[in-house]
Design an enzyme around this catalytic site. Structure first.
Site, PDB file in Angstrom:
ATOM      1  N   LYS A 159       0.797  -1.228   0.000  1.00 57.03           N
ATOM      2  CA  LYS A 159       0.000   0.000   0.000  1.00 57.03           C
ATOM      3  C   LYS A 159       0.832   1.282   0.000  1.00 57.03           C
ATOM      4  CE  LYS A 159      -4.665  -1.240   1.103  1.00 57.03           C
ATOM      5  NZ  LYS A 159      -4.596  -2.679   1.477  1.00 57.03           N
ATOM      6  N   SER A 164       0.744 -10.072  -0.891  1.00 56.51           N
ATOM      7  CA  SER A 164       0.549  -8.625  -0.766  1.00 56.51           C
ATOM      8  C   SER A 164       0.961  -8.009   0.570  1.00 56.51           C
ATOM      9  CB  SER A 164      -0.919  -8.293  -1.061  1.00 56.51           C
ATOM     10  OG  SER A 164      -1.778  -9.117  -0.295  1.00 56.51           O
TER      11      SER A 164
HETATM   12  C1  LIG Z   1      -5.347  -3.619   1.045  1.00 57.67           C
HETATM   13  C2  LIG Z   1      -4.804  -4.984   0.881  1.00 57.67           C
HETATM   14  C3  LIG Z   1      -5.234  -5.851  -0.155  1.00 57.67           C
HETATM   15  C4  LIG Z   1      -6.345  -5.494  -1.112  1.00 57.67           C
HETATM   16  O1  LIG Z   1      -6.112  -4.324  -1.867  1.00 57.67           O
HETATM   17  P1  LIG Z   1      -7.366  -3.591  -2.556  1.00 57.67           P
HETATM   18  O2  LIG Z   1      -6.761  -2.548  -3.401  1.00 57.67           O
HETATM   19  O3  LIG Z   1      -8.206  -3.019  -1.455  1.00 57.67           O
HETATM   20  O4  LIG Z   1      -8.106  -4.624  -3.333  1.00 57.67           O
HETATM   21  C5  LIG Z   1      -4.620  -7.092  -0.280  1.00 57.67           C
HETATM   22  N1  LIG Z   1      -3.663  -7.490   0.571  1.00 57.67           N
HETATM   23  C6  LIG Z   1      -3.232  -6.708   1.582  1.00 57.67           C
HETATM   24  C7  LIG Z   1      -2.167  -7.231   2.484  1.00 57.67           C
HETATM   25  C8  LIG Z   1      -3.769  -5.423   1.766  1.00 57.67           C
HETATM   26  O5  LIG Z   1      -3.338  -4.654   2.773  1.00 57.67           O
END
Ligand SMILES: *Cc1c(COP(=O)(O)O)cnc(C)c1O
Length: 341
Positions: free
Chosen positions: A65, A318
Site C-alpha cells: 500500500k 501482498s
Molecule cells: C489492502 C490490501 C489488499 C487489497 O487491496 P485492494 O486494493 O483493497 O483490493 C490485499 N492485501 C493486503 C495485504 C492489503 O493490505
C-alpha cells in the site's frame, strides 16, 4: 477504457490509463522497492508449472500500500501538501499513508475507533503519523475524518477508489512484465480492487493474453459479490483471517468496480481453512511470514482452484502484517495435524 458516470447534473469521467501507471512508476520508484519475484519450488512441484511469488511483503511497511499512498501524496498540489492528509484505517493503508507522509514531510492524521489493538496504534505512530482515536467504530472515525476534511481543509487519501492510488498499485504489473515477460497467469488478492484493478489494467494493456485471476475470502467478498450483482453492493463485515481484505467497495464506487469488471478474467473464493493452510505452507515450505489477506492467491493454487493452470504463474503476496501469536497458532496447528496424520 473509460468509466463514465453522471453524477448530479454533470458528467465525471474516472479512469486510468497505462500512461498513468508508467507515470506513477517514474514518480514513486525512488521511494518504494522494486520487490523480488521469487521462484517457489514447493508450488512449482505441486502445480507442475513454474510459480513465482511477488513479494510485496518486502516493502518497508510490510505491504504494497505504500505504492498507492506515495503516488497520491506526490500528486498533491503545494496548497494541499500544506494542509496535510487524512486516512481512515487500522491497517496497511494507514501504515502506507503514514510512511509516505513522513518521507515527504506532509502532516498526516490517521483516524480509527478505540477498539483497535494497541500494537496497531503504536505501529502507525512509530511511522510518524498522528493517530486520532474517536468512538468505537469505523463510522465514528469516519465522522472525525469528514470534519478534518470539511472544516480544516485536510485531504482525504482513499484506500483504493482513487486514480493515483490505483495507478500506484498498478506499478506491480509493470515490474512483473519487466521481470517475467512471458508470464501467462497472474493471481491477485482483491478487496476494494485498487490492487487487482491497477495490476490487471497494466498487464492487459501491454499483453491482453495474460490471464488475470482475482481472489477473495468467502467471508465478506465485497468486490466479487458486486461483480456478480453487476453493481456495487453492501456486504456484512465478518471476522476473517484475511482481515486486510475486509470492508465494502463503496456504493458510489467510481473507479475500481469498473477496472475489476473490465480487466479481471475471473474471480475465486477461498475458505478460512484454506487461508490458514496457505499461511502455514508459506511459513513452513517457503520460510515466509504472510498475513491472511496476502495468502489467498497461494490458497487458490494449493487447492487447485485455478482451472487449466498455465505457467509461468505469478502470485501477488501482498502483505506480512499478521499478529505473531495468530500465525504461531496456525503453524502449530498445522504441525500438530502433520504429526498426527
Ligand atoms: C489492502 C490490501 C489488499 C487489497 O487491496 P485492494 O486494493 O483493497 O483490493 C490485499 N492485501 C493486503 C495485504 C492489503 O493490505
Amino acid at each position: 477504457m473509460n468509466g463514465s458516470k453522471t453524477k448530479g447534473d454533470f458528467m465525471t469521467t474516472t479512469s486510468i490509463t497505462l500512461q498513468d501507471i508508467h507515470q506513477a512508476q517514474d514518480s514513486i520508484q525512488e521511494h518504494v522497492r522494486h520487490t523480488p519475484l521469487a521462484p517457489s519450488q514447493s508450488l512449482g512441484d505441486l502445480t507442475g508449472t513454474s510459480v513465482f511469488l511477488k513479494l510485496e511483503t518486502m516493502q518497508d511497511i510490510g505491504a504494497f500500500k505504500i505504492r498507492g499512498a506515495m503516488n497520491r501524496l506526490l500528486n498533491l498540489t503545494d496548497d494541499e501538501r500544506a494542509r496535510g492528509v487524512v486516512a481512515i484505517s487500522t491497517g496497511n493503508h494507514g501504515r502506507g499513508v503514514a510512511a509516505a507522509a513522513k518521507k515527504l514531510g506532509v502532516r498526516a492524521i490517521i483516524c480509527m475507533g478505540s477498539l483497535v489493538p494497541e500494537n496497531k496504534i503504536a505501529g502507525i505512530k512509530a511511522l510518524g503519523a498522528e493517530v486520532r482515536i474517536i468512538g468505537n467504530s469505523q463510522d465514528d472515525a469516519e465522522v472525525e475524518a469528514r470534519r478534518l476534511i470539511d472544516e480544516e481543509g485536510m485531504v482525504e487519501v482513499h484506500p483504493f477508489d482513487d486514480v493515483h492510488v490505483a495507478a500506484g498499485q498498478g506499478t506491480i504489473g509493470l515490474e512483473l512484465l519487466q521481470d517475467l515477460p512471458d508470464v501467462r497467469t497472474v493471481i491477485i488478492p482483491v478487496s476494494g480492487g485498487g490492487l487487482a484493478g491497477g495490476i490487471a489494467m497494466a498487464l492487459k494493456s501491454v499483453s491482453p493474453g495474460i490471464r488475470v485471476v482475482g481472489v477473495s475470502m468467502e467471508r465478506g467478498p465485497a468486490m466479487i459479490e458486486s461483480l456478480q450483482a453487476g453493481k456495487p453492493v453492501p456486504v456484512e463485515e465478518v471476522a476473517t483471517l484475511a482481515d486486510s481484505l475486509g470492508g465494502g467497495i463503496g456504493l458510489d464506487n467510481k473507479l475500481t468496480f469498473d477496472l475489476c469488471r473490465d480487466y479481471l478474467d475471473e474471480t475465486i473464493l477461498v475458505s478460512e481453512a484454506q487461508i490458514a493452510a496457505a499461511m502455514a505452507h508459506l511459513f513452513l515450505e517457503e520460510r515466509l511470514v504472510v498475513e491472511g489477506g496476502g495468502s489467498v492467491g497461494v490458497a487458490a493454487l494449493l487447492n487447485g482452484l485455478v482451472g487449466d493452470l498455465e505457467g509461468p504463474v505469478a502470485v501477488i503476496v501482498s502483505g506480512r502484517n499478521v499478529d505473531t501469536r495468530k500465525l504461531h497458532d496456525i503453524v502449530a496447528a498445522e504441525l500438530e495435524a502433520r504429526a498426527n496424520g
